[in-house]
Design a protein around this motif. Structure first.
Motif, PDB file in Angstrom:
ATOM      1  N   GLY A  94       5.718  14.286  -2.624  1.00  0.00           N
ATOM      2  CA  GLY A  94       5.491  13.044  -3.350  1.00  0.00           C
ATOM      3  C   GLY A  94       4.244  12.394  -2.782  1.00  0.00           C
ATOM      4  O   GLY A  94       3.532  12.988  -1.977  1.00  0.00           O
ATOM      5  N   CYS A  95       3.964  11.176  -3.207  1.00  0.00           N
ATOM      6  CA  CYS A  95       2.826  10.433  -2.671  1.00  0.00           C
ATOM      7  C   CYS A  95       3.314   9.150  -2.011  1.00  0.00           C
ATOM      8  O   CYS A  95       4.264   8.518  -2.492  1.00  0.00           O
ATOM      9  CB  CYS A  95       1.831  10.066  -3.774  1.00  0.00           C
ATOM     10  N   PHE A  96       2.643   8.786  -0.926  1.00  0.00           N
ATOM     11  CA  PHE A  96       3.005   7.576  -0.198  1.00  0.00           C
ATOM     12  C   PHE A  96       1.725   6.768   0.031  1.00  0.00           C
ATOM     13  O   PHE A  96       0.858   7.174   0.795  1.00  0.00           O
ATOM     14  CB  PHE A  96       3.677   7.932   1.127  1.00  0.00           C
ATOM     15  N   LEU A  97       1.654   5.636  -0.646  1.00  0.00           N
ATOM     16  CA  LEU A  97       0.471   4.785  -0.583  1.00  0.00           C
ATOM     17  C   LEU A  97       0.788   3.530   0.209  1.00  0.00           C
ATOM     18  O   LEU A  97       1.809   2.877  -0.029  1.00  0.00           O
ATOM     19  CB  LEU A  97       0.027   4.376  -1.986  1.00  0.00           C
ATOM     20  N   LEU A  98      -0.087   3.197   1.150  1.00  0.00           N
ATOM     21  CA  LEU A  98       0.049   1.971   1.921  1.00  0.00           C
ATOM     22  C   LEU A  98      -1.259   1.192   1.881  1.00  0.00           C
ATOM     23  O   LEU A  98      -2.333   1.777   2.034  1.00  0.00           O
ATOM     24  CB  LEU A  98       0.429   2.259   3.378  1.00  0.00           C
ATOM     25  N   LEU A  99      -1.135  -0.111   1.687  1.00  0.00           N
ATOM     26  CA  LEU A  99      -2.276  -1.027   1.690  1.00  0.00           C
ATOM     27  C   LEU A  99      -2.078  -2.033   2.808  1.00  0.00           C
ATOM     28  O   LEU A  99      -1.065  -2.744   2.843  1.00  0.00           O
ATOM     29  CB  LEU A  99      -2.385  -1.755   0.345  1.00  0.00           C
ATOM     30  N   HIS A 100      -3.009  -2.081   3.748  1.00  0.00           N
ATOM     31  CA  HIS A 100      -2.914  -3.035   4.844  1.00  0.00           C
ATOM     32  C   HIS A 100      -3.122  -4.443   4.287  1.00  0.00           C
ATOM     33  O   HIS A 100      -4.075  -4.695   3.549  1.00  0.00           O
ATOM     34  CB  HIS A 100      -3.985  -2.716   5.893  1.00  0.00           C
ATOM     35  N   THR A 101      -2.224  -5.381   4.660  1.00  0.00           N
ATOM     36  CA  THR A 101      -2.305  -6.735   4.109  1.00  0.00           C
ATOM     37  C   THR A 101      -2.520  -7.803   5.174  1.00  0.00           C
ATOM     38  O   THR A 101      -2.515  -8.985   4.860  1.00  0.00           O
ATOM     39  CB  THR A 101      -1.042  -7.071   3.295  1.00  0.00           C
ATOM     40  N   GLY A 102      -2.675  -7.408   6.454  1.00  0.00           N
ATOM     41  CA  GLY A 102      -3.003  -8.394   7.473  1.00  0.00           C
ATOM     42  C   GLY A 102      -1.826  -8.830   8.323  1.00  0.00           C
ATOM     43  O   GLY A 102      -0.835  -8.113   8.478  1.00  0.00           O
ATOM     44  N   HIS A 103      -1.912 -10.058   8.842  1.00  0.00           N
ATOM     45  CA  HIS A 103      -0.949 -10.545   9.836  1.00  0.00           C
ATOM     46  C   HIS A 103       0.247 -11.264   9.223  1.00  0.00           C
ATOM     47  O   HIS A 103       1.156 -11.663   9.948  1.00  0.00           O
ATOM     48  CB  HIS A 103      -1.648 -11.495  10.815  1.00  0.00           C
ATOM     49  N   GLN A 104       0.254 -11.450   7.905  1.00  0.00           N
ATOM     50  CA  GLN A 104       1.373 -12.110   7.244  1.00  0.00           C
ATOM     51  C   GLN A 104       1.984 -11.167   6.209  1.00  0.00           C
ATOM     52  O   GLN A 104       1.253 -10.511   5.460  1.00  0.00           O
ATOM     53  CB  GLN A 104       0.908 -13.395   6.550  1.00  0.00           C
ATOM     54  N   PRO A 105       3.312 -11.083   6.156  1.00  0.00           N
ATOM     55  CA  PRO A 105       3.935 -10.223   5.142  1.00  0.00           C
ATOM     56  C   PRO A 105       3.652 -10.758   3.742  1.00  0.00           C
ATOM     57  O   PRO A 105       3.681 -11.965   3.512  1.00  0.00           O
ATOM     58  CB  PRO A 105       5.432 -10.292   5.475  1.00  0.00           C
ATOM     59  N   LEU A 106       3.350  -9.858   2.830  1.00  0.00           N
ATOM     60  CA  LEU A 106       3.022 -10.224   1.453  1.00  0.00           C
ATOM     61  C   LEU A 106       4.128  -9.712   0.533  1.00  0.00           C
ATOM     62  O   LEU A 106       4.374  -8.514   0.458  1.00  0.00           O
ATOM     63  CB  LEU A 106       1.674  -9.609   1.053  1.00  0.00           C
ATOM     64  N   SER A 107       4.809 -10.634  -0.134  1.00  0.00           N
ATOM     65  CA  SER A 107       5.855 -10.240  -1.082  1.00  0.00           C
ATOM     66  C   SER A 107       5.219  -9.772  -2.377  1.00  0.00           C
ATOM     67  O   SER A 107       4.306 -10.413  -2.902  1.00  0.00           O
ATOM     68  CB  SER A 107       6.794 -11.420  -1.357  1.00  0.00           C
ATOM     69  N   SER A 108       5.725  -8.653  -2.901  1.00  0.00           N
ATOM     70  CA  SER A 108       5.149  -8.074  -4.110  1.00  0.00           C
ATOM     71  C   SER A 108       5.788  -8.647  -5.363  1.00  0.00           C
ATOM     72  O   SER A 108       7.007  -8.820  -5.436  1.00  0.00           O
ATOM     73  CB  SER A 108       5.338  -6.555  -4.093  1.00  0.00           C
ATOM     74  N   ALA A 109       4.950  -8.922  -6.344  1.00  0.00           N
ATOM     75  CA  ALA A 109       5.427  -9.316  -7.665  1.00  0.00           C
ATOM     76  C   ALA A 109       5.322  -8.154  -8.642  1.00  0.00           C
ATOM     77  O   ALA A 109       5.608  -8.304  -9.824  1.00  0.00           O
ATOM     78  CB  ALA A 109       4.605 -10.506  -8.171  1.00  0.00           C
ATOM     79  N   CYS A 110       4.912  -6.979  -8.137  1.00  0.00           N
ATOM     80  CA  CYS A 110       4.614  -5.840  -9.013  1.00  0.00           C
ATOM     81  C   CYS A 110       5.415  -4.584  -8.670  1.00  0.00           C
ATOM     82  O   CYS A 110       4.983  -3.470  -8.953  1.00  0.00           O
ATOM     83  CB  CYS A 110       3.117  -5.531  -8.953  1.00  0.00           C
ATOM     84  N   GLY A 111       6.565  -4.748  -8.028  1.00  0.00           N
ATOM     85  CA  GLY A 111       7.430  -3.600  -7.790  1.00  0.00           C
ATOM     86  C   GLY A 111       7.094  -2.768  -6.579  1.00  0.00           C
ATOM     87  O   GLY A 111       7.475  -1.596  -6.510  1.00  0.00           O
TER      88      GLY A 111
END
Length: 332
Positions: A94-111
């Motif tokens: 499969g594929c596993f994609l990760l995007l670094h978002t910094g020092h604060q957790p970012l809640s996703s609105a897009c699944g």
């Protein structure tokens, strides 16, 4: 450690669904919900720090245990995606994609999923968005083992390159349902657009395009959540060796794709975490110099062609969704 230490790091702890992502500690509410005593769980520590030493019986003398990282988070670190907006994709079964978002957790609105990134030292919390795709490299295996149109996985490149386009064919490799950002377990694989002129080469090319289009869907969701476009995508994993797939990925993303000289990035990330903690490298900046590009794939596909292919993909994707559920209703 011979029982002297019972520890894990934040990335592995996050995979238990018992850790509070923002605090980086075991969550009392979840422990109560699942009736799990806190005393059973390991102490949560940074990913890069001297946590303990091995029992001298193991190697003749104590060896520092200094790097602990979950598979995909270690790969993110191995790709030196250590700043917000940097992303990597691992092309495996499969594929596993990760995007670094910094020092604060970012809640996703897009699944997408909010997860921890590797923590270097005490107090340096790092976070990422993650999207998992269930079937990518496995689709190439299906061409080999299921359809028998190739004898080995690398042959898909030659076969797919033998035609200039997909001949109107679209393959949705949802053999185990759809992962991020759709999360549709009832979706099933589909081949659409077949005509009397369809060949094995068209199906092979459409399969590679289907892999790339799935990745586009996740990365578009990541860009929406992060509120900024990505400048590049760093890639690794077995299927990343395919020049054709990587060029298709760059074309359909409209973003450069970078393949490093070392594609075993999980192992590299674990080594970097350990070496950083014991002083092999002075800092992340020094390690970044270890990361080198083996090949850079620039998008060259005309915008109209790209738009048409993605539009075709979206129409095919919708036809594959809910298939198993509909099939059950019709049987009833």
């Amino acid at each position: 450690t011979g029982g002297a230490a019972h520890m894990t790091d934040v990335t592995n702890a996050s995979r238990t669904q018992l850790m509070n992502i923002p605090t980086g500690q075991w969550d009392d509410t979840l422990l109560e919900l699942f009736d799990i005593p806190r005393s059973l769980l390991a102490e949560i520590r940074p990913s890069s720090a001297v946590l303990a030493e091995t029992d001298s019986v193991c190697f003749g003398r104590p060896i520092p245990l200094a790097g602990v990282g979950g598979d995909q988070q270690a790969a993110l670190f191995g790709q030196m995606c250590t700043s917000p907006g940097m992303a990597k994709n691992t092309y495996g079964t499969g594929c596993f994609l990760l995007l670094h978002t910094g020092h604060q957790p970012l809640s996703s609105a897009c699944g997408l999923l909010t997860t921890t990134a590797c923590q270097v030292g005490v107090g340096s919390k790092q976070y990422a968005l993650e999207g998992s795709i269930f079937t990518t490299g496995a689709a190439i295996q299906w061409l080999r083992d299921g359809l028998g149109i190739i004898a080995t996985a690398p042959e898909v490149n030659e076969l797919a390159s033998s035609v200039p386009d997909n001949g109107g064919v679209c393959v949705v490799p949802a053999f185990a349902g759809l992962g991020a950002p759709h999360w549709d377990p009832s979706a099933r694989g589909a081949i659409l657009g077949l005509t009397g002129g369809t060949s094995a080469a068209h199906i092979a090319r459409a399969t590679l395009e289907g892999i790339a289009c799935q990745v586009v869907g996740v990365l578009v969701a990541m860009e929406k959540d992060a509120g900024q476009p990505m400048k590049e995508l760093r890639v690794d994993g077995g299927a990343a060796a395919s020049d054709l797939l990587m060029q298709l990925q760059a074309d359909l993303l409209g973003t450069p794709v970078l393949r490093p000289t070392v594609t075993e990035t999980t192992a590299a990330g674990a080594a970097y975490l350990a070496g950083l903690a014991v002083g092999v490298w002075k800092g992340v900046e020094e390690i970044s110099g270890q990361w080198q590009v083996e090949r850079r794939f620039e998008p060259v596909m005309p915008e109209q062609q790209r738009s048409d292919l993605l539009g075709q993909w979206r129409r095919a994707l919708e036809r594959s969704r809910g298939w198993a559920q509909q099939e059950g209703k019709e049987t009833q």
